[in-house]
Scaffold this motif. Structure first.
Motif, mmCIF file in Angstrom:
data_model
loop_
_atom_site.group_PDB
_atom_site.id
_atom_site.type_symbol
_atom_site.label_atom_id
_atom_site.label_comp_id
_atom_site.label_asym_id
_atom_site.label_seq_id
_atom_site.Cartn_x
_atom_site.Cartn_y
_atom_site.Cartn_z
ATOM 1 N N ASP A 132 53.294 -18.120 -14.410
ATOM 2 C CA ASP A 132 53.571 -16.872 -13.594
ATOM 3 C C ASP A 132 54.158 -17.409 -12.234
ATOM 4 O O ASP A 132 53.482 -17.958 -11.268
ATOM 5 C CB ASP A 132 52.187 -16.047 -13.096
ATOM 6 C CG ASP A 132 51.655 -15.371 -14.493
ATOM 7 O OD1 ASP A 132 52.694 -15.437 -15.568
ATOM 8 O OD2 ASP A 132 50.530 -14.906 -14.351
ATOM 9 N N ARG A 167 49.904 -7.072 -23.572
ATOM 10 C CA ARG A 167 50.242 -8.253 -23.345
ATOM 11 C C ARG A 167 49.614 -8.846 -22.097
ATOM 12 O O ARG A 167 49.886 -10.092 -21.587
ATOM 13 C CB ARG A 167 51.813 -8.504 -22.798
ATOM 14 C CG ARG A 167 52.663 -9.687 -23.001
ATOM 15 C CD ARG A 167 52.847 -10.067 -21.296
ATOM 16 N NE ARG A 167 53.420 -11.445 -21.225
ATOM 17 C CZ ARG A 167 52.487 -12.511 -20.724
ATOM 18 N NH1 ARG A 167 51.106 -12.143 -20.685
ATOM 19 N NH2 ARG A 167 53.042 -13.520 -20.518
ATOM 20 N N GLY A 169 45.950 -8.661 -18.814
ATOM 21 C CA GLY A 169 44.642 -8.229 -18.507
ATOM 22 C C GLY A 169 45.007 -6.988 -17.645
ATOM 23 O O GLY A 169 46.112 -7.163 -16.819
ATOM 24 N N GLU A 189 40.869 -7.334 -20.979
ATOM 25 C CA GLU A 189 42.005 -8.547 -21.549
ATOM 26 C C GLU A 189 42.630 -8.043 -22.840
ATOM 27 O O GLU A 189 42.299 -7.462 -23.732
ATOM 28 C CB GLU A 189 41.299 -9.752 -22.039
ATOM 29 C CG GLU A 189 42.383 -10.968 -22.386
ATOM 30 C CD GLU A 189 43.074 -11.208 -21.145
ATOM 31 O OE1 GLU A 189 42.760 -11.098 -19.953
ATOM 32 O OE2 GLU A 189 44.113 -11.896 -21.514
ATOM 33 N N LYS A 190 44.246 -7.632 -22.582
ATOM 34 C CA LYS A 190 45.058 -7.211 -23.543
ATOM 35 C C LYS A 190 44.438 -5.966 -24.334
ATOM 36 O O LYS A 190 44.363 -6.161 -25.651
ATOM 37 C CB LYS A 190 45.522 -8.601 -24.370
ATOM 38 C CG LYS A 190 45.859 -9.527 -23.613
ATOM 39 C CD LYS A 190 46.422 -10.714 -24.321
ATOM 40 C CE LYS A 190 46.945 -11.869 -23.639
ATOM 41 N NZ LYS A 190 46.311 -12.561 -23.088
ATOM 42 N N VAL A 202 46.947 -7.898 -14.531
ATOM 43 C CA VAL A 202 46.533 -8.994 -14.014
ATOM 44 C C VAL A 202 47.825 -10.013 -13.857
ATOM 45 O O VAL A 202 48.453 -10.432 -15.132
ATOM 46 C CB VAL A 202 45.474 -9.784 -14.643
ATOM 47 C CG1 VAL A 202 44.944 -11.108 -13.914
ATOM 48 C CG2 VAL A 202 44.269 -8.707 -14.751
HETATM 49 C C1 G1P Z 1 46.968 -14.579 -18.808
HETATM 50 C C2 G1P Z 1 45.571 -13.764 -18.651
HETATM 51 C C3 G1P Z 1 45.991 -12.415 -18.572
HETATM 52 C C4 G1P Z 1 47.067 -12.034 -17.623
HETATM 53 C C5 G1P Z 1 48.395 -12.888 -17.785
HETATM 54 C C6 G1P Z 1 49.327 -12.970 -16.798
HETATM 55 O O1 G1P Z 1 47.511 -14.111 -20.233
HETATM 56 O O2 G1P Z 1 44.763 -13.856 -19.655
HETATM 57 O O3 G1P Z 1 44.815 -11.615 -18.030
HETATM 58 O O4 G1P Z 1 47.712 -10.557 -17.525
HETATM 59 O O5 G1P Z 1 47.962 -14.322 -18.231
HETATM 60 O O6 G1P Z 1 50.509 -13.741 -16.862
HETATM 61 P P1 G1P Z 1 48.439 -15.217 -21.141
HETATM 62 O O7 G1P Z 1 49.669 -15.116 -20.169
HETATM 63 O O8 G1P Z 1 47.737 -16.706 -20.964
HETATM 64 O O9 G1P Z 1 48.224 -14.618 -22.356
#
Ligand code: G1P
Length: 271
Positions: A132, A167, A169, A189-190, A202
């Motif tokens: 991110d 996709r 949180g 989560e998702k 998130v």
């Molecule tokens: C992770 C977190 C998720 C968040 C996201 C942001 O997910 O578990 O809660 O919204 O990053 O990029 P991932 O991208 O690892 O699937």
């Protein structure tokens, strides 16, 4: 004061295959610079003094990148190139502030956080997810200000299209504090569209309390067989620990997907 940051880097990067089949996604260049350097710069500007990288045996290339000073020294002694000297000094500076811990099984973000337990010195610490990128305004710095003002944990939040909630949180909102901050009631989560408590997602910036470690220790794997940081956060919220959602002002770039990764170079080149 928040002086330490942690960055989980043990992920396999399957969403970026084939680029990640032999290479760490965090070292892939974005507009001529490895993605991880944008994250380090955000930390330094926000006043962070120590960064803990959670890597795995498969991702040792990341450690090598920051321990490559002999290679630079040799080049510089033969060729006095001002740009390379500057890069060398930057790498040395980063090397001094980075510690490495290992997470050898990809058991999720929660498990990665747990691996840093014995290194965290203060009551709160910052976590950044390296996929991110947030440009134009330093999100970590703004969140540290919010943390100081409202005395709580803080997480970055972004309104997303309802169709895409599975996709991310997703936050449930207790009440708004002001235009840019709200008290978090829940975090899932998702979730699927029906279960999603809102369309606020998130994004990977978290100011977490050390009490999170106790919750993580007893946590069982959940969605996708992983231990999620969101589940540990929900347990703290159930104990009335204050978590604030921060609607950050910068521009978000999702570098963990191929589309987002390609777009990110274009966005940064426009700055
Ligand atoms: C992770 C977190 C998720 C968040 C996201 C942001 O997910 O578990 O809660 O919204 O990053 O990029 P991932 O991208 O690892 O699937």
């Amino acid at each position: 004061m928040i002086k330490q940051a942690i960055i989980p880097l043990a992920g396999l990067g399957t969403r970026l295959l084939p680029l990640t089949s032999v290479f760490a996604k965090e070292l892939l260049p974005i507009n001529g610079k490895p993605a991880i350097e944008y994250i380090i710069e955000e930390c330094i500007e926000a006043g962070i003094k120590e960064i803990i990288f959670i890597i795995s045996k498969k991702k040792e290339i990341i450690k090598n990148y920051f321990h490559n000073d002999k290679f630079y020294k040799d080049i510089i002694s033969k060729k006095k190139d001002a740009r390379i000297i500057k890069e060398y000094r930057k790498i040395l500076r980063y090397k001094k502030m980075i510690k490495f811990v290992y997470q050898d099984k990809p058991l999720g973000t929660g498990d990665a956080v747990l691996k840093t337990k014995k290194f965290i010195k203060d009551k709160f610490f910052l976590m950044l997810l390296p996929d991110d990128l947030i440009i134009k305004k330093n999100c970590s710095r703004s969140m540290i200000k919010v943390h100081k003002k409202f005395k709580g944990s803080v997480m970055a939040s972004l309104k997303v299209n309802k169709k895409t909630v599975s996709r991310w949180g997703i936050y449930g909102i207790k009440k708004n504090i002001n235009k840019n901050n709200f008290i978090i009631k829940s975090v899932v989560e998702k979730p699927n569209i029906k279960q999603a408590p809102s369309n606020k997602a998130v994004i990977g910036r978290y100011i977490l309390p050390i009490s999170i470690f106790k919750k993580l220790k007893n946590l069982k794997p959940n969605k996708g067989g992983e231990i999620h940081i969101t589940d540990a956060i929900q347990l703290l919220i159930n104990d009335n620990v204050k978590f604030i959602g921060h609607n950050f002002l910068g521009k978000y770039l999702d570098c963990g997907t191929m589309n987002g990764y390609i777009k990110s170079s274009m966005e940064i080149s426009k700055l």
